[in-house]
Each structure stands twice: as structure tokens, then as C-alpha cells.
Design a protein around this motif. Sequence first.
Motif, short mmCIF file in Angstrom:
data_model
loop_
_atom_site.label_atom_id
_atom_site.label_comp_id
_atom_site.label_asym_id
_atom_site.label_seq_id
_atom_site.Cartn_x
_atom_site.Cartn_y
_atom_site.Cartn_z
N TYR A 140 -24.27 21.31 3.09
CA TYR A 140 -24.38 20.73 1.76
C TYR A 140 -24.51 21.81 0.69
CZ TYR A 140 -24.39 15.67 2.49
OH TYR A 140 -24.01 14.37 2.73
N TYR A 143 -21.04 22.85 -0.08
CA TYR A 143 -20.35 21.83 -0.86
C TYR A 143 -20.83 21.83 -2.31
CZ TYR A 143 -19.12 20.07 3.82
OH TYR A 143 -18.67 19.94 5.11
N CYS A 146 -19.08 24.54 -4.24
CA CYS A 146 -17.70 24.18 -4.55
C CYS A 146 -17.63 23.12 -5.64
CB CYS A 146 -16.99 23.70 -3.28
SG CYS A 146 -16.74 25.02 -2.06
N VAL A 153 -12.69 21.32 -1.12
CA VAL A 153 -13.04 21.64 0.27
C VAL A 153 -12.00 21.01 1.19
CG1 VAL A 153 -14.73 21.32 2.11
CG2 VAL A 153 -15.50 21.87 -0.20
N VAL A 178 -20.56 12.82 2.70
CA VAL A 178 -20.22 13.97 1.87
C VAL A 178 -19.40 13.53 0.66
CG1 VAL A 178 -18.92 16.15 1.79
CG2 VAL A 178 -20.27 15.56 3.82
N LEU A 185 -16.45 16.35 -6.07
CA LEU A 185 -15.86 17.33 -5.15
C LEU A 185 -14.61 16.74 -4.50
CD1 LEU A 185 -16.07 20.04 -3.56
CD2 LEU A 185 -17.43 18.78 -1.86
N VAL A 187 -12.15 16.48 -1.60
CA VAL A 187 -12.21 16.76 -0.17
C VAL A 187 -10.83 16.45 0.42
CG1 VAL A 187 -13.33 16.25 2.03
CG2 VAL A 187 -14.66 16.18 -0.10
#
Length: 285
Positions: A140, A143, A146, A153, A178, A185, A187
Motif C-alpha cells: 500500500y 501504491y 504512485c 500501477v 486496492v 490510482l 491499475v
Amino acid sequence: MLDGMPLVDAHVHAPRLSTLKPAWREWAAEFGGRYDWRSAYSADGDPVPASLDALLESEGVDRALLFCEYSPRATGIQPIEDNLPLVAHNPDRFRLVANVNPHLHHPVAAEVERQLSMGAVALKVHPVHGAFSPADRELYAAYEVCADRGVPVIVHTGSSTFPGSRARFGDPALLVDVVEDFPSLDVIFAHGGRGWWYDVAAFLALAKPNVWLDVAGLPPHKLPTYYARHDFTRLATRMVFGTDWPGVPGVARNARAFAGLGLPEEVLRGVLAGNAAKLFPGLGI
């Protein structure tokens, strides 16, 4: 450009062969056997920057994202530093992708910061080769870095043939927390849930605005079958083109096969380059 369209290969491996386990070289020989990828390498097994640059130029590749990997139990250690000569040779075409393994890097946030400082435009984690959950709380911190930096990611989803891999960590459902805990973020599910989890990966890509599918390693002509339970044109708007080079019969060949799926031109342009330009900072394409 390829056939008048910009082309980004968002999934390229060009490691020094001496850093790899035999299974990687066997994989490259099997899946890239009809493709002269070794022409980009020296007799000693090191990538030759000018040769790889020329090969990708001939394939119409405008930008190539170079992966590193720290997975000693499955493929070997492929340090990010080994990709620096390629970027130095042509910083316009080549971009770095960072990689961390929570079994090796501590604290992971500091390692992510270190690799991003070299110019990496994304972070890749490989839970299947590293034998860890992508939802491990230790990750985490990576993450969060980022998310703060606006860097996507990339997470390997799906199976892997390499000895030492743990396929159960390739389940895209492991990333639900996540994705929800880091809504800003982006992903990217590398290999699109290959094997058992195509439907899970597709469902999440359509349901979550920060989930995307990297279709590297998947034969383009089979994608409509793999994702048959979904609106393929709509799903393609969430896709990023990549090849898993060198395990590919050719970058241009795969891109043209994707073009042959009959997608609207705007959607196809998004897959081949436009979506990558949105996701990866500074591609300038």
C-alpha cells in the motif's frame, strides 16, 4: 507509426540474458521463435541499444515501455539499471517501468521513489512470480506513492508457466480493495486475467473507472472469444496494447491482427496508443 497510426508497445522485456533463469530463455525461444528478436542482442546476450531501437522502428513502434523484474524464485533479477543504456540511446522511444517485490525491497516506498527518480512512467508488480498478494498491506505504501505522483500501477494477472510461480496470486479479484482504496490510482491488469480470470478482469475494467486491461501475451484474434460474455467494443476502450516482447510473433503482426478485429477507428487508435498516452505520463504521443 504503423499503417498511419501511432503505436505504443506497453509491455516489453529486454533484459540481459545472463540475469535470467533457463525457463525465461526457453519461453522466449518457444513464443518468439519465429521472430528474430536475438538480432537485437550481442553474442554475449546483452541487448544492443541501436539494434533494438532499429528493430522496433522497423515494426512501427513509437514508444516502448521497458520492464524490469525482481523475481528470483521464477525468472531472475532483471534490475532497472540494465535498461538505462536503452533509454540513453533513444529517450524518445524507450521509457522505464519500475518494479518492486515486497520480499526483497524494504521499505518499498523508498524503492519506488528511487526507481521513479530514474524516469519510470509506471510501477509493475508481479505477484505470481514473486509469490505475494497484490493486496499485501506492505504494498500500500508503494501504491500511495504512485497515486500521489499520478503514476499507474501495472499488475500481472492470470497464469504463468515459469517454475516457482504461484498462480493463485494472479486472481484480479485480489485487487478489488486496492482499486477501491485508491480511486485516483490507475491499475492496469497485465495479460487481462489470462487463463481462469478473463471475466473477472473484464468485469472490473468495465465497472471501475481506474481499471484497464493490458492485453500483452494474448493472441489478438482470440480476444473476442476470451471476452465473449462482454461487449467487446466497449471493453476495448479499456485496453492497452502490449506484446510481452520478445515472446511474440512480431509487434507489427500483433497490432495488425488487432486492427483486423473490426473495431471503430477511434477505439482502435485508443488501444494502439491513445489509452497509453492517457495513462503513462510524458509519452508525448
